[in-house]
Design an enzyme around this catalytic site. Structure first.
Site, PDB file in Angstrom:
ATOM      1  N   SER A  94     -11.617   0.319   2.528  1.00 59.96           N
ATOM      2  CA  SER A  94     -10.774  -0.083   3.517  1.00 59.96           C
ATOM      3  C   SER A  94     -10.199   1.095   4.387  1.00 59.96           C
ATOM      4  O   SER A  94      -9.547   1.753   3.751  1.00 59.96           O
ATOM      5  CB  SER A  94      -9.619  -1.163   3.192  1.00 59.96           C
ATOM      6  OG  SER A  94     -10.391  -2.270   2.839  1.00 59.96           O
ATOM      7  N   GLU A 116      -5.307   3.741   5.789  1.00 64.65           N
ATOM      8  CA  GLU A 116      -5.246   3.251   4.371  1.00 64.65           C
ATOM      9  C   GLU A 116      -5.806   4.602   3.523  1.00 64.65           C
ATOM     10  O   GLU A 116      -5.357   4.878   2.672  1.00 64.65           O
ATOM     11  CB  GLU A 116      -5.719   1.883   4.097  1.00 64.65           C
ATOM     12  CG  GLU A 116      -5.770   1.597   2.637  1.00 64.65           C
ATOM     13  CD  GLU A 116      -5.927   0.352   2.310  1.00 64.65           C
ATOM     14  OE1 GLU A 116      -6.564  -0.022   1.301  1.00 64.65           O
ATOM     15  OE2 GLU A 116      -5.620  -0.497   3.208  1.00 64.65           O
ATOM     16  N   ARG A 140       0.720  -1.130  -0.127  1.00 60.74           N
ATOM     17  CA  ARG A 140      -0.033  -0.045  -0.109  1.00 60.74           C
ATOM     18  C   ARG A 140       0.956   1.199   0.145  1.00 60.74           C
ATOM     19  O   ARG A 140       0.589   2.448   0.618  1.00 60.74           O
ATOM     20  CB  ARG A 140      -0.815   0.020   1.332  1.00 60.74           C
ATOM     21  CG  ARG A 140      -1.886  -1.106   1.323  1.00 60.74           C
ATOM     22  CD  ARG A 140      -2.881  -1.104  -0.130  1.00 60.74           C
ATOM     23  NE  ARG A 140      -3.606  -2.373  -0.220  1.00 60.74           N
ATOM     24  CZ  ARG A 140      -3.319  -3.490  -0.563  1.00 60.74           C
ATOM     25  NH1 ARG A 140      -2.453  -3.641  -1.256  1.00 60.74           N
ATOM     26  NH2 ARG A 140      -4.266  -4.367  -0.670  1.00 60.74           N
TER      27      ARG A 140
END
Length: 310
Positions: A229, A299, A180
């Site tokens: 998310s 995130e 990520r």
């Protein structure tokens, strides 16, 4: 935040031949999936890469620049975004082209469309993009992934414009992908990317995409006002399990709620502010830290200023 006529006038004076849209005090709440947030002091939508390059080359280096995409993994704070906000769109940044096993896509292309176009060309390896509710630009920035695949698995090259207005090209290695995250320079605005698929059977690829879609619909609150998310999975664990164990499923703050369906998703139940959503996320982080000792990391990208700072 009030309109900045002085900033707009300065931009037009420095770059009189701009062809894109330049708007003052433009609301951003309708451009985010949470449907919250304040305005952009100035919002610029360039006509094409050349227009973007001209704009950045002429812009005062002291003016902050923020880039937004589809607004899926994003919280814009209630005080809005100072300086210039850039949003790419239109044919120049929203097209996909296939050449053999190579797929070239503009960074405004939704990830789901990238998956669909690749499948129609019988190119395998990109079906996982069907499960990512963002755009190619965001995928480059965060090495977006889902259902066992990540951007790093298929990207060969990315192109962008830096803060000086100069075109830059990055190889896969230069993107510095990890979970990520990309370590590409933060001042670069990505404009296109090149991916490599592999020959496959169209029906099998589309069947895989259908499975990805079914899995998302069964497990995630995709019909709600959400941002995907919320927290990255910690090493060796799952964020949702830690959140659930900390007793946060269904937790509310103002108009924001931790999803009952999937507790790594936050929801705007109606009337939430950006402060409600971000504050709820911070409360979840606090409870998880107290119950498990694990520090969850966001995130979802959070940008702009609080209303109190305006």
């Amino acid at each position: 935040m009030t309109a900045s006529s002085n900033l707009t006038d300065a931009i037009r004076a420095a770059a009189p031949n701009l062809r894109g849209r330049l708007l003052e005090n433009q609301s951003l709440s309708d451009l985010t999936w949470f449907r919250v947030g304040g305005p952009a002091e100035v919002l610029f939508s360039p006509a094409d890469e050349e227009d973007l390059s001209q704009f950045l080359a002429a812009l005062d280096p002291a003016v902050p620049v923020t880039v937004i995409g589809l607004g899926s993994n994003l919280i814009v704070r209630d005080g809005g975004i100072p300086g210039v906000t850039i949003r790419l769109g239109g044919k120049a940044f929203g097209s996909v082209a296939i050449d053999g096993e190579t797929i070239r896509a503009g960074t405004a292309v939704p990830d789901m469309r990238l998956a669909k176009t690749s499948a129609e060309a019988s190119l395998d390896g990109l079906a996982f993009f069907r499960g990512i509710p963002g755009s190619v630009g965001g995928a480059l920035r965060m090495n977006a992934g889902a259902h066992g695949g990540e951007t790093t698995d298929v990207l060969t090259q990315a192109r962008g414009i830096d803060r000086k207005g100069e075109a830059r090209t990055f190889t896969h290695a230069e993107m510095g992908f990890r979970y990520r995250h990309s370590s590409a320079p933060g001042d670069v605005i990505f404009t296109s990317a090149t991916f490599r698929g592999r020959p496959g059977d169209r029906q099998e690829i589309e069947a895989e995409m259908d499975r990805v879609t079914a899995a998302r619909e069964a497990a995630q609150p995709i019909r709600e006002r959400t941002g995907g998310s919320t927290f990255k999975n910690p090493e060796g664990g799952k964020a949702w399990q830690l959140i659930d164990a900390a007793g946060c499923r269904g937790l509310t703050l103002g108009g924001a709620q931790v999803s009952e369906m999937h507790c790594n998703f936050l929801i705007n139940r109606g009337g939430a502010t950006a402060a409600d959503i971000e504050g709820l996320g911070e409360e979840v982080r606090r409870r998880v830290r107290e119950s498990s000792g694990v520090e969850l990391h966001w995130e979802i990208k959070r940008i702009g200023v609080d209303r109190s700072e305006v």
